[in-house]
Design a protein around this motif. Structure first.
Motif, PDB file in Angstrom:
ATOM      1  N   TYR B  23       0.815  -1.225   0.000  1.00 35.25           N
ATOM      2  CA  TYR B  23       0.000   0.000   0.000  1.00 35.25           C
ATOM      3  C   TYR B  23       0.840   1.264   0.000  1.00 35.25           C
ATOM      4  N   ASP B  24       2.018   1.236   0.618  1.00 37.10           N
ATOM      5  CA  ASP B  24       2.877   2.418   0.627  1.00 37.10           C
ATOM      6  C   ASP B  24       3.237   2.837  -0.795  1.00 37.10           C
ATOM      7  N   ARG B  25       3.664   1.808  -1.542  1.00 34.12           N
ATOM      8  CA  ARG B  25       4.027   2.047  -2.932  1.00 34.12           C
ATOM      9  C   ARG B  25       2.815   2.562  -3.728  1.00 34.12           C
ATOM     10  N   PHE B  26       1.666   1.960  -3.440  1.00 30.25           N
ATOM     11  CA  PHE B  26       0.453   2.371  -4.141  1.00 30.25           C
ATOM     12  C   PHE B  26       0.152   3.848  -3.879  1.00 30.25           C
ATOM     13  N   LYS B  27       0.291   4.243  -2.637  1.00 25.95           N
ATOM     14  CA  LYS B  27       0.031   5.644  -2.277  1.00 25.95           C
ATOM     15  C   LYS B  27       0.965   6.572  -3.038  1.00 25.95           C
ATOM     16  N   LYS B  28       2.227   6.152  -3.076  1.00 25.31           N
ATOM     17  CA  LYS B  28       3.226   6.972  -3.742  1.00 25.31           C
ATOM     18  C   LYS B  28       2.881   7.129  -5.230  1.00 25.31           C
ATOM     19  N   LEU B  29       2.512   5.960  -5.801  1.00 21.74           N
ATOM     20  CA  LEU B  29       2.209   5.978  -7.236  1.00 21.74           C
ATOM     21  C   LEU B  29       1.003   6.867  -7.544  1.00 21.74           C
ATOM     22  N   ILE B  30      -0.012   6.741  -6.692  1.00 20.00           N
ATOM     23  CA  ILE B  30      -1.223   7.513  -6.987  1.00 20.00           C
ATOM     24  C   ILE B  30      -0.942   9.000  -6.832  1.00 20.00           C
ATOM     25  N   ARG B  31      -0.047   9.338  -5.904  1.00 12.75           N
ATOM     26  CA  ARG B  31       0.319  10.743  -5.770  1.00 12.75           C
ATOM     27  C   ARG B  31       1.037  11.235  -7.017  1.00 12.75           C
ATOM     28  N   ARG B  32       1.894  10.357  -7.522  1.00 12.21           N
ATOM     29  CA  ARG B  32       2.616  10.733  -8.715  1.00 12.21           C
ATOM     30  C   ARG B  32       1.649  10.866  -9.898  1.00 12.21           C
ATOM     31  N   TRP B  33       0.630   9.987  -9.874  1.00 10.28           N
ATOM     32  CA  TRP B  33      -0.329  10.015 -10.971  1.00 10.28           C
ATOM     33  C   TRP B  33      -1.076  11.349 -11.002  1.00 10.28           C
ATOM     34  N   ILE B  34      -1.438  11.811  -9.833  1.00  6.13           N
ATOM     35  CA  ILE B  34      -2.242  13.036  -9.782  1.00  6.13           C
ATOM     36  C   ILE B  34      -1.381  14.284  -9.889  1.00  6.13           C
ATOM     37  N   PHE B  35      -0.304  14.311  -9.111  1.00  5.35           N
ATOM     38  CA  PHE B  35       0.477  15.555  -9.094  1.00  5.35           C
ATOM     39  C   PHE B  35       1.654  15.543 -10.055  1.00  5.35           C
ATOM     40  N   GLY B  36       2.036  14.334 -10.521  1.00 10.97           N
ATOM     41  CA  GLY B  36       3.142  14.263 -11.475  1.00 10.97           C
ATOM     42  C   GLY B  36       4.489  14.401 -10.800  1.00 10.97           C
ATOM     43  N   MET B  37       5.541  14.242 -11.618  1.00 11.09           N
ATOM     44  CA  MET B  37       6.889  14.314 -11.060  1.00 11.09           C
ATOM     45  C   MET B  37       7.214  15.740 -10.627  1.00 11.09           C
ATOM     46  N   ARG B  38       6.856  16.705 -11.497  1.00 15.14           N
ATOM     47  CA  ARG B  38       7.150  18.082 -11.108  1.00 15.14           C
ATOM     48  C   ARG B  38       5.899  18.935 -11.295  1.00 15.14           C
ATOM     49  N   PHE B  39       4.807  18.424 -10.818  1.00 16.09           N
ATOM     50  CA  PHE B  39       3.536  19.137 -10.823  1.00 16.09           C
ATOM     51  C   PHE B  39       2.991  19.386 -12.222  1.00 16.09           C
ATOM     52  N   THR B  40       3.809  19.917 -13.130  1.00 22.01           N
ATOM     53  CA  THR B  40       3.235  20.311 -14.417  1.00 22.01           C
ATOM     54  C   THR B  40       2.873  19.116 -15.296  1.00 22.01           C
ATOM     55  N   ASP B  41       3.305  17.904 -14.969  1.00 22.36           N
ATOM     56  CA  ASP B  41       2.843  16.800 -15.803  1.00 22.36           C
ATOM     57  C   ASP B  41       1.872  15.890 -15.057  1.00 22.36           C
ATOM     58  N   GLY B  42       1.339  16.384 -13.932  1.00 18.57           N
ATOM     59  CA  GLY B  42       0.370  15.576 -13.198  1.00 18.57           C
ATOM     60  C   GLY B  42      -1.019  15.700 -13.786  1.00 18.57           C
ATOM     61  N   LEU B  43      -1.880  14.776 -13.388  1.00 16.86           N
ATOM     62  CA  LEU B  43      -3.244  14.738 -13.909  1.00 16.86           C
ATOM     63  C   LEU B  43      -4.008  15.984 -13.502  1.00 16.86           C
ATOM     64  N   LEU B  44      -3.840  16.377 -12.237  1.00 16.05           N
ATOM     65  CA  LEU B  44      -4.556  17.519 -11.696  1.00 16.05           C
ATOM     66  C   LEU B  44      -4.290  18.765 -12.534  1.00 16.05           C
ATOM     67  N   PHE B  45      -3.007  18.941 -12.834  1.00 14.40           N
ATOM     68  CA  PHE B  45      -2.596  20.114 -13.568  1.00 14.40           C
ATOM     69  C   PHE B  45      -3.217  20.122 -14.966  1.00 14.40           C
ATOM     70  N   LYS B  46      -3.173  18.962 -15.615  1.00 11.36           N
ATOM     71  CA  LYS B  46      -3.739  18.881 -16.972  1.00 11.36           C
ATOM     72  C   LYS B  46      -5.230  19.202 -16.940  1.00 11.36           C
ATOM     73  N   ILE B  47      -5.919  18.602 -15.963  1.00 13.09           N
ATOM     74  CA  ILE B  47      -7.364  18.855 -15.894  1.00 13.09           C
ATOM     75  C   ILE B  47      -7.618  20.341 -15.717  1.00 13.09           C
ATOM     76  N   ALA B  48      -6.848  20.950 -14.827  1.00 16.77           N
ATOM     77  CA  ALA B  48      -7.046  22.381 -14.580  1.00 16.77           C
ATOM     78  C   ALA B  48      -6.823  23.174 -15.864  1.00 16.77           C
ATOM     79  N   ILE B  49      -5.746  22.846 -16.579  1.00 17.70           N
ATOM     80  CA  ILE B  49      -5.429  23.595 -17.797  1.00 17.70           C
ATOM     81  C   ILE B  49      -6.518  23.471 -18.838  1.00 17.70           C
ATOM     82  N   TYR B  50      -6.935  22.227 -19.074  1.00 15.97           N
ATOM     83  CA  TYR B  50      -7.943  22.052 -20.123  1.00 15.97           C
ATOM     84  C   TYR B  50      -9.276  22.650 -19.729  1.00 15.97           C
ATOM     85  N   THR B  51      -9.614  22.558 -18.448  1.00 16.72           N
ATOM     86  CA  THR B  51     -10.869  23.178 -18.016  1.00 16.72           C
ATOM     87  C   THR B  51     -10.816  24.680 -18.286  1.00 16.72           C
ATOM     88  N   LEU B  52      -9.704  25.276 -17.886  1.00 14.44           N
ATOM     89  CA  LEU B  52      -9.578  26.716 -18.107  1.00 14.44           C
ATOM     90  C   LEU B  52      -9.647  27.056 -19.585  1.00 14.44           C
TER      91      LEU B  52
END
Lengths: 341, 329
Positions: B23-52
């Motif tokens: 589960y530790d690894r899973f948590k880490k991965l999901i964080r990476r999935w949403i926020f990305g390695m350096r924020f700008t390639d995370g899912l959250l960021f993309k969603i925000a950009i396209y919504t805007l």
């Protein structure tokens, strides 16, 4: 076909170029003016050596000669003529040679504009307040959109096309019609009551421009097309490595925006501000402009105004106010820059 | 596409982690999935950009969409509360009305002439002037350059009165020459911008090209026409397009200078037609209601040529500014 070309060519050479060449020869080799390779001789007496520098100046001035002529005729003369007319009462009169009858007023026209014109000062203040509010909004929006497009997104070309689109189609009557039909205000903005909230909490002085801003939010955004492209071009010229370096040093995107992005596109922001102020001020549905125009065309004739001359006065006041606003914005920007440096 | 692939690979890794009950690894991965390695390639960021982007794009296109859909509406559609976006049927009546009453083909020909001739003149003159400023040193160059830029700030109202008189004296009112003459002297609509575009473009061309031509014995004008102009084709296209569009949309000066003639820019002609039309029918009558849709149809017809032009040349329009470096370097 070839024969025809040859004939035309021969005709041009012998009949057209030959006399022209001879004329050119005559103009540069005569008693009054004699041009050699290295000197220019006036009246067979005064020698002016031709240096490279002088030659370059003459050629350069030749290229912009048409502009100088145009400037004198279509810019300088009208500007001063307007200033001159703004001190007169001007009537159309066929009996006079110039078609105008002038009555000297001194600064009375200016006094009238501020003291006895019931509309002008109001309109002008409304315009200034609106501009002070709309320009920052436009610039911020343009910057946001430019930064969005500058991200690594799909369909960059498509988005640029969308945001530049209004520049192409916006003309006075089209926008006027959209305004009349209420298409320049977003229906969903009116659904939320937060504008009323703002209006209730600030004085009338501020509330009116804010309300106008929201009523014409689309119009304001539509003015951002070129600014978006200008800022985008600036953003693309920032070296990517600077960001990477700052990231390694632990800067957040937020910090690198304030410390890298904004300082490097500051000059472009000044350009955009000037562009925004000018394009909003000369926009043909602008209240002040409509007012001045109606006076010129004497479609509205308040008894106290003096038509032609009076509208010249108003134009000049408008011009000065506009220049002051530009100075204010540009001054603010460069002042900030100095402070942060 | 690469981005999607990477995201998918991460997803697969996450499932593996879940399977291994790590589960530790899973948590880490999901964080990476949403926020990305350096924020700008995370899912959250993309969603925000396209919504805007999509919402801003909607705001931008809203008036246009409104115009297109409403122009097809019949009177009953406009009055009906239930119909907001999609008209009940494709109704060409509005277009037909405008097309025939203003004699659209002829009006279009006039409008293209009114925009095209000044645009050509402005392009030619600003190329010459921009080249002069970019390539040669002469006394008072800085002063002249500043004056040139100042002309952009001067509102047309200031120059309009004397110009109106000047034109009337020389009988230029009501003729396209009233626009050609200033344009040919580099003082047309937004003339300073075109000169600036050419100026920065010519400055980017390496000087050595011209110097070698000079060594071969070419005069300044020959260098300009044979070397500078062929290299400046993008700038020429851009300046022509911009000035065409601006002249086409111009209503203020043309409303004044062409006032008592039968020559109109297209937007003006349509506006005038509707002013006459509305004065015939009383407030609140059926015909008046129809006007709303017909007006929009008229406006679409007015900007239609520009839409077509833009459709074919949008690449030039959009790339123009970074290509020509209007941005001032």
């Amino acid at each position: 076909m070839r024969k025809v070309f040859e004939r035309v060519g021969r005709f041009l050479d012998t009949r057209l170029m030959q006399p022209l060449r001879r004329l050119g020869q005559f103009l540069t080799h005569n008693k009054v003016l004699h041009v050699d390779h290295h000197r220019l001789r006036l009246f067979n007496r005064f020698n002016v050596p031709i240096t490279n520098r002088r030659r370059e100046s003459v050629i350069g001035l030749t290229f912009i000669f048409i502009w100088i002529v145009g400037y004198l005729i279509f810019a300088l003369y009208p500007i001063f003529n307007t200033l001159y007319l703004s001190m007169f009462k001007v009537y159309f009169d066929a009996a006079e040679a110039s078609g105008l009858r002038l009555e000297f007023q001194g600064i009375n026209n200016y006094r009238a504009a501020f003291l006895s014109d019931p509309f002008f000062v109001q309109i002008l203040i409304r315009y200034v307040l609106r501009l002070l509010l709309n320009v920052p909004v436009t610039i911020v929006f343009a910057l946001v959109i430019a930064m969005l497009i500058n991200q690594n997104i799909r369909g960059k070309g498509f988005w640029r096309t969308v945001f530049f689109f209004p520049v192409i189609i916006s003309s006075g009557p089209v926008i006027g019609e959209l305004m009349n039909q209420g298409a320049t205000t977003l229906p969903s903005i009116n659904d939320y009551r937060f504008i009323d909230l703002i209006l209730a909490n600030v004085g009338d002085f501020l509330a009116n421009p804010i309300e106008a801003l929201f009523n014409e939010i689309l119009l304001v955004l539509w003015f951002a097309g070129i600014q978006i492209l200008i800022l985008l071009a600036g953003l693309q010229k920032i070296d990517k490595e600077v960001y990477e370096a700052s990231m390694i040093d632990g800067a957040s995107p937020w910090e690198s925006f304030w410390k890298i992005t904004l300082p490097s596109i500051m000059p472009l922001i000044s350009i955009s501000v000037v562009f925004t102020v000018v394009s909003m001020s000369v926009f043909s549905l602008n209240e002040v402009i409509v007012y001045i125009r109606n006076i010129i065309l004497t479609e509205s004739t308040p008894a106290l105004t003096t038509g032609y001359g009076y509208s010249a006065t108003l134009s000049w006041i408008y011009f000065v106010v506009m220049s002051l606003i530009i100075l204010l914005f540009v001054g603010l920007i460069s002042w900030r820059r100095k402070v942060t440096e | 596409m690469n981005w999607l692939k990477r995201k998918f690979a991460l997803l697969v890794k996450m499932f593996e982690a879940l399977k291994d009950k790590d589960y530790d690894r899973f948590k880490k991965l999901i964080r990476r999935w949403i926020f990305g390695m350096r924020f700008t390639d995370g899912l959250l960021f993309k969603i925000a950009i396209y919504t805007l982007l999509i919402s801003l794009g909607y705001i931008y296109m809203y008036p246009m969409l409104y115009m297109v859909t409403n122009s097809f509406m019949t009177v009953s559609d406009i009055i009906s509360v239930s119909i907001k976006w999609i008209p009940s049927r494709l109704n060409w009546e509005n277009y037909r009305l405008v097309w025939t009453t203003i004699n659209y083909p002829r009006a279009l020909r006039d409008a293209i002439m009114l925009a095209g001739l000044p645009a050509i003149s402005a392009t030619v003159s600003s190329a010459l002037i921009g080249y002069g400023f970019a390539r040669y040193q002469f006394p008072f160059k800085r002063l002249l350059f500043v004056l040139m830029i100042m002309t952009f700030i001067v509102p047309p109202q200031i120059t309009m009165l004397p110009m109106f008189r000047m034109y009337r004296e020389y009988n230029l009112l009501g003729s396209v020459r009233a626009f050609i003459y200033p344009a040919i002297l580099g003082q047309g609509l937004n003339g300073a911008i075109y000169i600036l575009i050419f100026f920065s473009f010519f400055r980017m061309i390496p000087k050595s090209l011209e110097e070698s031509a000079q060594l071969d014995g070419a005069g300044p004008f020959k260098i300009f026409t044979r070397i500078a102009i062929p290299l400046a084709v993008p700038a020429i296209i851009i300046v022509f397009l911009f000035s065409f569009v601006w002249y086409y949309n111009e209503t203020y000066l043309s409303g004044l200078f062409l006032r008592n003639s039968d020559l109109f820019t297209l937007p003006l002609r349509i506006e005038r037609f509707f002013r006459d039309y509305t004065s015939i029918y009383p407030e609140g009558s059926q015909a008046r209601e129809l006007m709303q849709a017909a007006k929009l149809a008229g406006n679409i017809l007015a900007i239609l040529p520009l839409l077509i032009l833009y459709f074919f040349t949008q690449r030039h329009f959009v790339e123009s500014i970074d290509k020509t470096g209007i941005t001032g370097e």
